[in-house]
Scaffold this motif. Structure first.
Motif, PDB file in Angstrom:
ATOM      1  N   UNK A   1      -4.004  14.619  12.251  1.00 19.93           N
ATOM      2  CA  UNK A   1      -5.446  14.550  12.553  1.00 19.93           C
ATOM      3  C   UNK A   1      -6.266  14.005  11.385  1.00 19.93           C
ATOM      4  N   UNK A   2      -5.919  14.398  10.151  1.00 23.40           N
ATOM      5  CA  UNK A   2      -6.635  13.889   8.980  1.00 23.40           C
ATOM      6  C   UNK A   2      -6.435  12.391   8.799  1.00 23.40           C
ATOM      7  N   UNK A   3      -5.204  11.924   9.018  1.00 24.77           N
ATOM      8  CA  UNK A   3      -4.914  10.500   8.877  1.00 24.77           C
ATOM      9  C   UNK A   3      -5.661   9.686   9.927  1.00 24.77           C
ATOM     10  N   UNK A   4      -5.644  10.160  11.175  1.00 23.44           N
ATOM     11  CA  UNK A   4      -6.345   9.441  12.248  1.00 23.44           C
ATOM     12  C   UNK A   4      -7.854   9.511  12.036  1.00 23.44           C
TER      13      UNK A   4
ATOM     14  N   UNK B   1     -13.566  -1.783   4.405  1.00 24.17           N
ATOM     15  CA  UNK B   1     -12.740  -0.577   4.315  1.00 24.17           C
ATOM     16  C   UNK B   1     -12.035  -0.251   5.637  1.00 24.17           C
ATOM     17  N   UNK B   2     -12.810  -0.187   6.716  1.00 22.92           N
ATOM     18  CA  UNK B   2     -12.264   0.223   8.023  1.00 22.92           C
ATOM     19  C   UNK B   2     -11.136  -0.697   8.474  1.00 22.92           C
ATOM     20  N   UNK B   3     -11.283  -1.998   8.216  1.00 21.83           N
ATOM     21  CA  UNK B   3     -10.263  -2.964   8.647  1.00 21.83           C
ATOM     22  C   UNK B   3      -8.946  -2.748   7.916  1.00 21.83           C
ATOM     23  N   UNK B   4      -9.028  -2.451   6.616  1.00 21.44           N
ATOM     24  CA  UNK B   4      -7.808  -2.222   5.842  1.00 21.44           C
ATOM     25  C   UNK B   4      -7.093  -0.958   6.301  1.00 21.44           C
ATOM     26  N   UNK B   5      -7.870   0.084   6.607  1.00 21.70           N
ATOM     27  CA  UNK B   5      -7.267   1.335   7.085  1.00 21.70           C
ATOM     28  C   UNK B   5      -6.525   1.092   8.400  1.00 21.70           C
ATOM     29  N   UNK B   6      -7.172   0.381   9.330  1.00 21.99           N
ATOM     30  CA  UNK B   6      -6.551   0.087  10.626  1.00 21.99           C
ATOM     31  C   UNK B   6      -5.308  -0.780  10.447  1.00 21.99           C
TER      32      UNK B   6
ATOM     33  N   UNK C   1      -6.190   4.146   1.894  1.00 21.41           N
ATOM     34  CA  UNK C   1      -5.296   3.330   2.728  1.00 21.41           C
ATOM     35  C   UNK C   1      -3.839   3.763   2.518  1.00 21.41           C
ATOM     36  N   UNK C   2      -3.458   4.003   1.274  1.00 18.59           N
ATOM     37  CA  UNK C   2      -2.093   4.430   0.967  1.00 18.59           C
ATOM     38  C   UNK C   2      -1.794   5.803   1.571  1.00 18.59           C
ATOM     39  N   UNK C   3      -2.767   6.729   1.492  1.00 17.50           N
ATOM     40  CA  UNK C   3      -2.581   8.068   2.071  1.00 17.50           C
ATOM     41  C   UNK C   3      -2.389   7.979   3.578  1.00 17.50           C
ATOM     42  N   UNK C   4      -3.240   7.208   4.245  1.00 16.78           N
ATOM     43  CA  UNK C   4      -3.131   7.052   5.697  1.00 16.78           C
ATOM     44  C   UNK C   4      -1.777   6.438   6.065  1.00 16.78           C
ATOM     45  N   UNK C   5      -1.374   5.389   5.346  1.00 16.39           N
ATOM     46  CA  UNK C   5      -0.093   4.722   5.635  1.00 16.39           C
ATOM     47  C   UNK C   5       1.076   5.686   5.443  1.00 16.39           C
ATOM     48  N   UNK C   6       1.002   6.522   4.414  1.00 15.95           N
ATOM     49  CA  UNK C   6       2.080   7.476   4.144  1.00 15.95           C
ATOM     50  C   UNK C   6       2.220   8.489   5.272  1.00 15.95           C
ATOM     51  N   UNK C   7       1.100   9.040   5.725  1.00 21.64           N
ATOM     52  CA  UNK C   7       1.137  10.041   6.793  1.00 21.64           C
ATOM     53  C   UNK C   7       1.579   9.427   8.108  1.00 21.64           C
ATOM     54  N   UNK C   8       1.047   8.253   8.429  1.00 23.78           N
ATOM     55  CA  UNK C   8       1.408   7.588   9.683  1.00 23.78           C
ATOM     56  C   UNK C   8       2.892   7.242   9.702  1.00 23.78           C
TER      57      UNK C   8
END
Length: 319
Positions: free
Chosen positions: A284-287, A15-20, A204-211
């Motif tokens: 902050x939530x995305x990071x 999981x962590x690797x995909x998020x990064x 992963x999609x949520x993090x990518x969208x915010x970033x």
């Protein structure tokens, strides 16, 4: 089905690797991910629907068998993280939008990945699942109330509007998931093995969208936000652990409470920030989504190896 199950297990373990990876890709190629921003609430709703399909009466057995432990975990979750967030925002003089984003993260319930991390750490997984379930169900009332109380000195907060959002994004999907499970139990049981994959894709999609949508702000304030997120997360683990220890809970329970407090439903914080504040408040939530999966994996690995070593020593010394 076997292939899907293997893919789901692999996604959960990495999981962590995909998020990064996708956070980095979103920074490098933001145009490929900004379109996801319109679907953040929907993605989180799908994740919560999956959570509803996995809930059962046994997930709440700790409430009856060990109510004190559950109460400690729930109170620790909704006091340590929000008030630590407030303290960090105040002492570090954070800009208003970042301050509100950090407080939103702290005011959310525990993240579902905390259950996996507790299992890997050889903590009390049943307690972790119960605390996550209880704080998630309490979130429609508690999260808006805490945000109003702690964040309104920086930006206007509409607790009523946030309540509606949390009910829509969290509570209704969970209820629909429970209904689906009761009506189609056999089908849901088969499909449940794919849920970790769905959750990973969603987060992963949520993090990518915010970033991708906040690239300029991240490059401008990213180091400050990252430092605050790391400190917030670390203090959550530390204070959660010592709160449980102070109340004389056993070591497995201490690990469960520590991880439960330190790991937040940062996807919910991100969705609420996008809906009620600004893209910068969602950073902050995305990071946090990236970092707490990294730190949680490291902590779980340390505690898991320590537990294994202790077991081996006991086996060698026993007659």
């Amino acid at each position: 089905m076997k292939a899907l199950e293997r893919a789901s297990t692999f996604a959960g373990n990495t999981f962590a690797y995909w998020v990064i990876l996708f956070a980095a890709l979103a920074l490098l190629f933001p145009g490929g991910f900004t379109w996801i921003g319109s679907y953040i609430s929907l993605l989180l709703g799908i994740i919560m629907f999956g959570m509803g399909m996995t809930l059962s009466a046994s997930d709440f057995k700790e409430v009856i068998s060990a109510p004190k432990k559950v109460l400690v975990g729930v109170l620790a979750q909704f006091t340590i993280m929000p008030f630590t967030a407030f303290g960090l925002a105040y002492l570090l003089g954070l800009p208003p939008e970042i301050a509100v984003g950090v407080i939103l993260v702290g005011s959310c319930p525990g993240g579902t990945s905390s259950n996996v991390m507790t299992f890997l750490a050889r903590g009390n997984t049943a307690l972790s699942v119960t605390i996550t379930s209880c704080t998630t169900l309490l979130a429609p009332l508690v999260t808006p109330a805490l945000t109003l109380m702690l964040a309104s000195q920086w930006l206007p907060v509409s607790a009523g509007a946030m309540f509606k959002s949390v009910v829509t994004i969290v509570l209704l999907p969970i209820i629909l998931g429970l209904i689906a499970k009761s009506l189609f139990s056999k089908q849901v049981e088969k499909g449940a093995k794919a849920l970790p994959l769905v959750s990973v894709i969603g987060i992963v999609a949520i993090v990518a969208a915010v970033v991708s949508g906040s690239k300029e702000k991240i490059l401008e304030s990213g180091l400050l936000i990252l430092a605050v997120v790391i400190l917030h997360n670390a203090l959550g683990y530390l204070l959660g652990f010592f709160a449980a220890k102070l109340l004389k809970m056993n070591y497995a329970d201490q690990k469960a409470v520590s991880i439960e407090v330190g790991m937040q439903n940062s996807g919910l914080a991100t969705a609420l920030a996008m809906a009620h504040f600004s893209p910068l408040a969602a950073v902050p939530g995305a990071i946090f989504s990236v970092w707490h999966n990294v730190s949680g994996s490291l902590l779980a690995n340390y505690w898991g190896k320590k537990a294994k070593k202790m077991e081996e020593e006991q086996n060698t010394t026993s007659p």
